[in-house]
Motif scaffolding. Sequence first.
Motif, mmCIF file in Angstrom:
data_model
loop_
_atom_site.group_PDB
_atom_site.id
_atom_site.type_symbol
_atom_site.label_atom_id
_atom_site.label_comp_id
_atom_site.label_asym_id
_atom_site.label_seq_id
_atom_site.Cartn_x
_atom_site.Cartn_y
_atom_site.Cartn_z
ATOM 1 N N GLN A 174 -22.306 -17.216 -14.311
ATOM 2 C CA GLN A 174 -22.994 -17.414 -13.493
ATOM 3 C C GLN A 174 -22.178 -17.282 -12.358
ATOM 4 N N CYS A 206 -21.379 -17.279 -8.221
ATOM 5 C CA CYS A 206 -21.649 -19.134 -7.563
ATOM 6 C C CYS A 206 -21.370 -18.951 -5.768
ATOM 7 N N ALA A 217 -33.604 -25.024 4.861
ATOM 8 C CA ALA A 217 -32.892 -26.058 4.721
ATOM 9 C C ALA A 217 -32.433 -26.827 6.223
ATOM 10 N N MET A 277 -23.135 -23.519 4.323
ATOM 11 C CA MET A 277 -22.371 -23.638 2.887
ATOM 12 C C MET A 277 -23.471 -22.645 2.320
ATOM 13 N N GLY A 278 -24.915 -21.670 2.642
ATOM 14 C CA GLY A 278 -25.783 -20.991 1.729
ATOM 15 C C GLY A 278 -25.666 -19.813 2.536
ATOM 16 N N GLY A 298 -26.196 -15.684 -2.031
ATOM 17 C CA GLY A 298 -27.783 -16.220 -2.770
ATOM 18 C C GLY A 298 -29.005 -16.398 -2.268
ATOM 19 N N SER A 302 -31.288 -13.973 -3.499
ATOM 20 C CA SER A 302 -31.425 -14.121 -5.594
ATOM 21 C C SER A 302 -31.664 -15.249 -5.835
ATOM 22 N N LEU A 303 -32.300 -16.041 -5.024
ATOM 23 C CA LEU A 303 -32.783 -17.179 -5.368
ATOM 24 C C LEU A 303 -33.353 -17.478 -6.588
ATOM 25 N N ALA A 348 -38.093 -18.196 -0.711
ATOM 26 C CA ALA A 348 -36.432 -17.980 -0.142
ATOM 27 C C ALA A 348 -37.224 -17.706 0.899
ATOM 28 N N ASP A 349 -37.250 -18.490 2.395
ATOM 29 C CA ASP A 349 -37.111 -17.263 3.241
ATOM 30 C C ASP A 349 -36.784 -16.194 3.986
ATOM 31 N N LEU A 389 -32.137 -8.154 -11.313
ATOM 32 C CA LEU A 389 -30.247 -7.805 -11.196
ATOM 33 C C LEU A 389 -30.116 -7.492 -12.632
ATOM 34 N N TYR A 426 -38.222 -26.157 1.232
ATOM 35 C CA TYR A 426 -37.993 -25.236 1.137
ATOM 36 C C TYR A 426 -40.001 -24.656 1.429
HETATM 37 C C1 LIG Z 1 -32.446 -29.686 -0.049
HETATM 38 C C2 LIG Z 1 -32.252 -27.957 -0.169
HETATM 39 C C3 LIG Z 1 -33.627 -27.524 0.612
HETATM 40 C C4 LIG Z 1 -33.656 -26.349 0.882
HETATM 41 N N1 LIG Z 1 -33.830 -25.712 1.160
HETATM 42 C C5 LIG Z 1 -34.467 -23.780 1.675
HETATM 43 C C6 LIG Z 1 -35.323 -22.952 2.348
HETATM 44 O O1 LIG Z 1 -35.893 -23.831 3.266
HETATM 45 N N2 LIG Z 1 -35.156 -21.763 2.324
HETATM 46 C C7 LIG Z 1 -34.353 -21.414 1.263
HETATM 47 O O2 LIG Z 1 -34.895 -20.066 1.090
HETATM 48 N N3 LIG Z 1 -33.655 -21.872 0.625
HETATM 49 C C8 LIG Z 1 -33.284 -23.288 0.704
HETATM 50 N N4 LIG Z 1 -32.631 -23.744 0.183
HETATM 51 C C9 LIG Z 1 -32.079 -23.247 -1.575
HETATM 52 C C10 LIG Z 1 -30.567 -22.744 -0.991
HETATM 53 O O3 LIG Z 1 -29.771 -24.096 -0.151
HETATM 54 C C11 LIG Z 1 -30.135 -20.966 0.345
HETATM 55 O O4 LIG Z 1 -31.136 -20.525 -0.161
HETATM 56 C C12 LIG Z 1 -29.350 -20.082 0.417
HETATM 57 O O5 LIG Z 1 -29.136 -19.229 0.957
HETATM 58 C C13 LIG Z 1 -28.717 -20.691 -1.470
HETATM 59 O O6 LIG Z 1 -27.105 -19.548 -1.184
HETATM 60 P P1 LIG Z 1 -26.053 -20.039 -2.279
HETATM 61 O O7 LIG Z 1 -24.845 -19.440 -1.886
HETATM 62 O O8 LIG Z 1 -26.318 -21.299 -1.628
HETATM 63 O O9 LIG Z 1 -26.601 -19.614 -3.425
HETATM 64 P P2 LIG Z 1 -26.076 -20.304 -4.632
HETATM 65 O O10 LIG Z 1 -26.376 -21.859 -5.108
HETATM 66 O O11 LIG Z 1 -24.715 -20.209 -5.264
HETATM 67 O O12 LIG Z 1 -26.680 -19.337 -5.696
HETATM 68 C C14 LIG Z 1 -27.752 -19.243 -5.648
HETATM 69 C C15 LIG Z 1 -28.238 -18.146 -6.873
HETATM 70 O O13 LIG Z 1 -28.073 -16.733 -6.663
HETATM 71 C C16 LIG Z 1 -27.286 -16.142 -7.614
HETATM 72 N N5 LIG Z 1 -26.186 -15.857 -6.805
HETATM 73 C C17 LIG Z 1 -25.298 -15.997 -5.394
HETATM 74 N N6 LIG Z 1 -24.903 -14.409 -4.674
HETATM 75 C C18 LIG Z 1 -25.278 -13.837 -5.786
HETATM 76 C C19 LIG Z 1 -24.942 -12.300 -5.507
HETATM 77 N N7 LIG Z 1 -23.861 -12.215 -4.438
HETATM 78 N N8 LIG Z 1 -25.115 -11.751 -6.500
HETATM 79 C C20 LIG Z 1 -25.977 -12.068 -7.079
HETATM 80 N N9 LIG Z 1 -26.529 -13.467 -8.046
HETATM 81 C C21 LIG Z 1 -26.240 -14.327 -6.794
HETATM 82 C C22 LIG Z 1 -26.662 -17.501 -8.158
HETATM 83 O O14 LIG Z 1 -25.976 -16.762 -9.475
HETATM 84 C C23 LIG Z 1 -28.378 -18.220 -7.884
HETATM 85 O O15 LIG Z 1 -28.973 -17.473 -8.782
HETATM 86 C C24 LIG Z 1 -32.313 -25.751 -0.444
HETATM 87 C C25 LIG Z 1 -31.237 -26.168 -0.939
HETATM 88 C C26 LIG Z 1 -31.877 -27.211 -1.196
HETATM 89 C C27 LIG Z 1 -30.388 -28.245 -2.161
#
Ligand SMILES: Cc1cc2nc3c(=O)[nH]c(=O)nc-3n(C[C@H](O)[C@H](O)[C@H](O)COP(=O)(O)OP(=O)(O)OC[C@H]3O[C@@H](n4cnc5c(N)ncnc54)[C@H](O)[C@@H]3O)c2cc1C
Length: 330
Positions: free
Chosen positions: A29, A31, A103, A110-111, A115, A118-119, A162-163, A202, A235
């Motif tokens: 997977q 990350c 978030a 970090m996000g 990601g 692809s949520l 996802a927003d 995907l 979210y």
């Molecule tokens: C407490 C909390 C609150 C949150 N609130 C929100 C919110 O209000 N709105 C919102 O939209 N999100 C929210 N999130 C979710 C998240 O933080 C965001 O959506 C963030 O943008 C995810 O990005 P990431 O890089 O951390 O993804 P990751 O956690 O690394 O990955 C998420 C998914 O995407 C896949 N992925 C990642 N990158 C790629 C890529 N380049 N190609 C293909 N697949 C990929 C991963 O395999 C996984 O399935 C929240 C999370 C938490 C813990």
Amino acid sequence: MSLPEFKLLRPRSVEEAVGMLHRHQGEIQICAGGTDLLPSMKQRLFAPKYLMDIRGIDGLERIRVTPGLGVELGALTTLSAVEDSGFISKNYPVLHEAVKTVASPILRNMGTMGGNISLDTRCLWYNQSLQWRKSCGFCIKKDGDLCHVAPGGKKCWAAFSADTPAALLCLSAEVNIASPQGYRRVPIAQLYNNDGVDRIKLAKTDMITSIYLPESSAGWSGAYKKLRMRGSIDYPLAGVAVAVKYRGKTVEDARVAITGVNPAPHLIPDAPHALVGRELNEHAAMVVGELAARVAKPLTTSLLTPEYRREMVRVYAKRAVMAAGAASSN
Ligand SMILES: Cc1cc2nc3c(=O)[nH]c(=O)nc-3n(C[C@H](O)[C@H](O)[C@H](O)COP(=O)(O)OP(=O)(O)OC[C@H]3O[C@@H](n4cnc5c(N)ncnc54)[C@H](O)[C@@H]3O)c2cc1C
């Protein structure tokens, strides 16, 4: 809760990453920021043998403007970088508005954009610990064969939550995808399946490398309204994005999209008819609200009732249209 055991892979290039996806297909997977994936792994929603941390790949973190074409956001561009970009806030305000609501500041640091689009889909019966899910009975999204939300149904209704994709739909964004066969570019409007389990088009060997915002969508006025349990961190339980292009005071083009209430984000197909060729007013905004509420199909996937979430789509669509109008006259 602890993480399940996994082997960490750290590719240095897109080619190496795609090779790893190919070699370990079904056991690996991606990350990126890990803000959604790692908590989900702790809940045992995923237990991949290999976790591929793509943050060491150069060049996927940038915001690149090409005059005449538009902007390319690398998949690893953090949500904070988009939020802090003066260029994005000036030229693509609907995306800027949406990204600011994701978030919390630490999670946005970090996000990543890749990601976020692809949520995984979310549901009251799915985003729980293993013990919770076991005691209530597993569901079709994970380990079971029944749906607690629509008993008897075979479809998973987990909501896409996802927003930014609602904003990206309004901007006619495209996504660049790398695979062992090479690169392909897909309109974001064609990326999702509207199925809670098979949420995104995907393949197991695909990786998103960037997102394109076309120049033709630059300078449109925009707004994003979001329903959530708390004023921060949560979210969307419903999200509405609006982008409007003006000629003088008249709407020349418009797009409206919703998220958080269906297994995919959706453009509201008839919204442009209600807005184009007119001056923005409350009546037109109300019509858009009705149209958006008709597309929203929230079910019992969160603590708020489906009726309330649907009603809030109507209210927020109206407010977002009015806000996009107000923003244009500033
Ligand atoms: C407490 C909390 C609150 C949150 N609130 C929100 C919110 O209000 N709105 C919102 O939209 N999100 C929210 N999130 C979710 C998240 O933080 C965001 O959506 C963030 O943008 C995810 O990005 P990431 O890089 O951390 O993804 P990751 O956690 O690394 O990955 C998420 C998914 O995407 C896949 N992925 C990642 N990158 C790629 C890529 N380049 N190609 C293909 N697949 C990929 C991963 O395999 C996984 O399935 C929240 C999370 C938490 C813990």
